[in-house]
Enzyme design. Structure first.
Site, PDB file in Angstrom:
ATOM      1  N   GLU A   1      -2.244  -9.785  -6.412  1.00  0.00           N
ATOM      2  CA  GLU A   1      -1.430  -9.285  -5.312  1.00  0.00           C
ATOM      3  C   GLU A   1      -1.802 -10.027  -4.026  1.00  0.00           C
ATOM      4  O   GLU A   1      -2.743  -9.618  -3.326  1.00  0.00           O
ATOM      5  CB  GLU A   1      -1.669  -7.785  -5.119  1.00  0.00           C
ATOM      6  CG  GLU A   1      -1.296  -6.951  -6.321  1.00  0.00           C
ATOM      7  CD  GLU A   1      -0.811  -5.580  -5.909  1.00  0.00           C
ATOM      8  OE1 GLU A   1       0.296  -5.224  -6.295  1.00  0.00           O
ATOM      9  OE2 GLU A   1      -1.530  -4.870  -5.174  1.00  0.00           O
TER      10      GLU A   1
ATOM     11  N   HIS B   1      -7.319  -2.161  -4.839  1.00  0.00           N
ATOM     12  CA  HIS B   1      -6.049  -2.471  -4.158  1.00  0.00           C
ATOM     13  C   HIS B   1      -6.370  -2.986  -2.753  1.00  0.00           C
ATOM     14  O   HIS B   1      -7.295  -2.500  -2.093  1.00  0.00           O
ATOM     15  CB  HIS B   1      -5.162  -1.223  -4.088  1.00  0.00           C
ATOM     16  CG  HIS B   1      -3.766  -1.546  -3.649  1.00  0.00           C
ATOM     17  ND1 HIS B   1      -3.444  -1.762  -2.335  1.00  0.00           N
ATOM     18  CD2 HIS B   1      -2.628  -1.722  -4.362  1.00  0.00           C
ATOM     19  CE1 HIS B   1      -2.136  -2.060  -2.261  1.00  0.00           C
ATOM     20  NE2 HIS B   1      -1.632  -2.037  -3.472  1.00  0.00           N
TER      21      HIS B   1
ATOM     22  N   ASN C   1       3.220   1.814  -8.241  1.00  0.00           N
ATOM     23  CA  ASN C   1       2.216   2.351  -7.321  1.00  0.00           C
ATOM     24  C   ASN C   1       2.982   3.073  -6.211  1.00  0.00           C
ATOM     25  O   ASN C   1       3.514   2.433  -5.312  1.00  0.00           O
ATOM     26  CB  ASN C   1       1.374   1.196  -6.742  1.00  0.00           C
ATOM     27  CG  ASN C   1       0.407   1.682  -5.669  1.00  0.00           C
ATOM     28  OD1 ASN C   1       0.212   2.888  -5.501  1.00  0.00           O
ATOM     29  ND2 ASN C   1      -0.188   0.751  -4.936  1.00  0.00           N
ATOM     30  N   TRP C   2       3.026   4.398  -6.335  1.00  0.00           N
ATOM     31  CA  TRP C   2       3.805   5.171  -5.352  1.00  0.00           C
ATOM     32  C   TRP C   2       3.087   5.262  -4.001  1.00  0.00           C
ATOM     33  O   TRP C   2       3.645   5.768  -3.035  1.00  0.00           O
ATOM     34  CB  TRP C   2       4.084   6.578  -5.882  1.00  0.00           C
ATOM     35  CG  TRP C   2       5.138   6.635  -6.956  1.00  0.00           C
ATOM     36  CD1 TRP C   2       5.890   5.595  -7.432  1.00  0.00           C
ATOM     37  CD2 TRP C   2       5.569   7.806  -7.681  1.00  0.00           C
ATOM     38  NE1 TRP C   2       6.760   6.051  -8.396  1.00  0.00           N
ATOM     39  CE2 TRP C   2       6.587   7.390  -8.576  1.00  0.00           C
ATOM     40  CE3 TRP C   2       5.189   9.153  -7.676  1.00  0.00           C
ATOM     41  CZ2 TRP C   2       7.231   8.286  -9.439  1.00  0.00           C
ATOM     42  CZ3 TRP C   2       5.825  10.041  -8.535  1.00  0.00           C
ATOM     43  CH2 TRP C   2       6.833   9.612  -9.401  1.00  0.00           C
ATOM     44  N   LYS C   3       1.836   4.835  -3.961  1.00  0.00           N
ATOM     45  CA  LYS C   3       1.022   4.957  -2.735  1.00  0.00           C
ATOM     46  C   LYS C   3       1.086   6.403  -2.214  1.00  0.00           C
ATOM     47  O   LYS C   3       1.229   7.322  -3.010  1.00  0.00           O
ATOM     48  CB  LYS C   3       1.479   3.951  -1.685  1.00  0.00           C
ATOM     49  CG  LYS C   3       1.647   2.546  -2.225  1.00  0.00           C
ATOM     50  CD  LYS C   3       1.734   1.512  -1.141  1.00  0.00           C
ATOM     51  CE  LYS C   3       2.099   0.180  -1.760  1.00  0.00           C
ATOM     52  NZ  LYS C   3       1.916  -0.932  -0.852  1.00  0.00           N
TER      53      LYS C   3
ATOM     54  N   GLU D   1      -5.089  -2.491   0.034  1.00  0.00           N
ATOM     55  CA  GLU D   1      -5.094  -1.482   1.109  1.00  0.00           C
ATOM     56  C   GLU D   1      -6.433  -0.753   1.140  1.00  0.00           C
ATOM     57  O   GLU D   1      -6.936  -0.402   2.204  1.00  0.00           O
ATOM     58  CB  GLU D   1      -3.915  -0.511   0.913  1.00  0.00           C
ATOM     59  CG  GLU D   1      -2.596  -1.179   1.281  1.00  0.00           C
ATOM     60  CD  GLU D   1      -1.370  -0.636   0.569  1.00  0.00           C
ATOM     61  OE1 GLU D   1      -1.438   0.463  -0.015  1.00  0.00           O
ATOM     62  OE2 GLU D   1      -0.334  -1.327   0.590  1.00  0.00           O
TER      63      GLU D   1
ATOM     64  N   GLY E   1       5.240  -1.569  -5.657  1.00  0.00           N
ATOM     65  CA  GLY E   1       5.083  -0.551  -4.615  1.00  0.00           C
ATOM     66  C   GLY E   1       6.436  -0.013  -4.199  1.00  0.00           C
ATOM     67  O   GLY E   1       7.041   0.829  -4.871  1.00  0.00           O
TER      68      GLY E   1
ATOM     69  N   GLY F   1       4.333  -5.277   0.614  1.00  0.00           N
ATOM     70  CA  GLY F   1       5.105  -4.460   1.545  1.00  0.00           C
ATOM     71  C   GLY F   1       5.721  -5.250   2.685  1.00  0.00           C
ATOM     72  O   GLY F   1       6.207  -4.679   3.650  1.00  0.00           O
TER      73      GLY F   1
ATOM     74  N   SER G   1       5.975  -7.274  -3.119  1.00  0.00           N
ATOM     75  CA  SER G   1       7.423  -7.325  -2.860  1.00  0.00           C
ATOM     76  C   SER G   1       8.247  -7.729  -4.086  1.00  0.00           C
ATOM     77  O   SER G   1       9.206  -8.483  -3.965  1.00  0.00           O
ATOM     78  CB  SER G   1       7.720  -8.231  -1.662  1.00  0.00           C
ATOM     79  OG  SER G   1       7.101  -7.705  -0.499  1.00  0.00           O
TER      80      SER G   1
END
Ligand code: PEP
Length: 251
Positions: A168, A96, A11-13, A98, A234, A174, A213
């Site tokens: 997650e 997700h 997941n490159w965000k 976020e 991530g 992160g 992480s």
């Protein structure tokens, strides 16, 4: 025990530019040649057409980070499932943390996104996970159950035949704080049990990824656990060498 193929999804965000993603992608394409793990990359949506071209002929699957729950119309800025399908996406991340936290996506909306993805023949990667205060107040299972049940209520257990679940824990995303393999395994087992209330076989076959992480030096310990079938990665997916080490971590 059911043999489930490991899946490692990046997941490159909202990271990267054409200048940085091109060499990253080339290193990953070359580095994963010959491995048995399935690898998927979910870039920012603007780069999906670029990746569709670059990944052509490789074994890497293409995914998206988000999708609209709606088909088409006056929804400025949104991207539909058909559009993602048009560019060869096979996976779409839904729910997700976020998006849940920053864009107020609730369980009902996530469930609608899940079915929108499946309706176009793609596979949703459904993210579930608890906040730190929910873990500390012993509510982890209640939260995960609620997030799963919202999708089961709308889509039925059948829908999990073509889905991936990603556990997650929000406190691990992160932050550099990874759940221990045992903590993660406990929740992964719970996810399978929750699905098994409806159908044993589906619960047994669904792939449940861990995200939060995951790094080059902890992936192997996590992927060794019986109910962990790979990872949603991530930060570490932005560094080719780290991501490749994770992709090569075996059960
Ligand atoms: C993620 O974005 O889903 C994620 C798990 O991020 P990180 O690996 O950076 O914690």
């Amino acid at each position: 025990m059911t043999e489930r193929q490991i899946l490692v999804a990046a997941n490159w965000k909202m990271n990267g530019t054409l200048e940085t993603i091109r060499p990253l992608l080339q290193s990953v394409i070359q580095g994963v040649q010959g491995i048995t793990t399935e690898v998927a990359i979910c870039p920012p949506s603007i780069y999906i057409p670029e990746l569709a071209v670059q990944l052509n002929g490789s074994d890497i699957s293409l995914g998206a980070q988000n999708v609209s729950h709606l088909e088409a119309g006056a929804y400025t800025g949104e991207i539909s499932a058909s559009m993602l399908k048009d560019f060869g996406c096979q996976y779409v991340i839904v729910g997700h943390s976020e998006r849940r936290a920053l864009y107020a996506e609730n369980d009902a909306l996530v469930a609608r996104k899940f079915i929108a993805v499946q309706a176009k023949g793609m596979t949703p990667i459904l993210c579930v996970g608890e906040l730190l205060q929910e873990r500390e107040s012993n509510n982890t299972e209640e939260v995960i159950a609620r997030q799963l049940d919202a999708v089961i209520e709308l889509a039925g257990i059948e829908a999990f035949k073509n889905a991936v679940v990603a556990y997650e824990p929000v406190w691990a995303i992160g932050t550099g704080k990874t759940a221990t393999p045992e903590q993660a395994q406990e929740v992964h087992e719970f996810i399978r049990l929750r699905l098994a209330r409806h159908d044993n076989e589906t619960a047994d076959n669904v792939r449940v990824l861990y995200g939060g992480s995951v790094k080059a030096d902890n992936a192997e310990q996590l992927f060794k656990m019986a109910d962990i079938d790979g990872g949603l990665i991530g930060g570490a997916s932005l560094v080719a060498e780290d991501f490749l080490t994770i992709c090569k971590a075996m059960r």
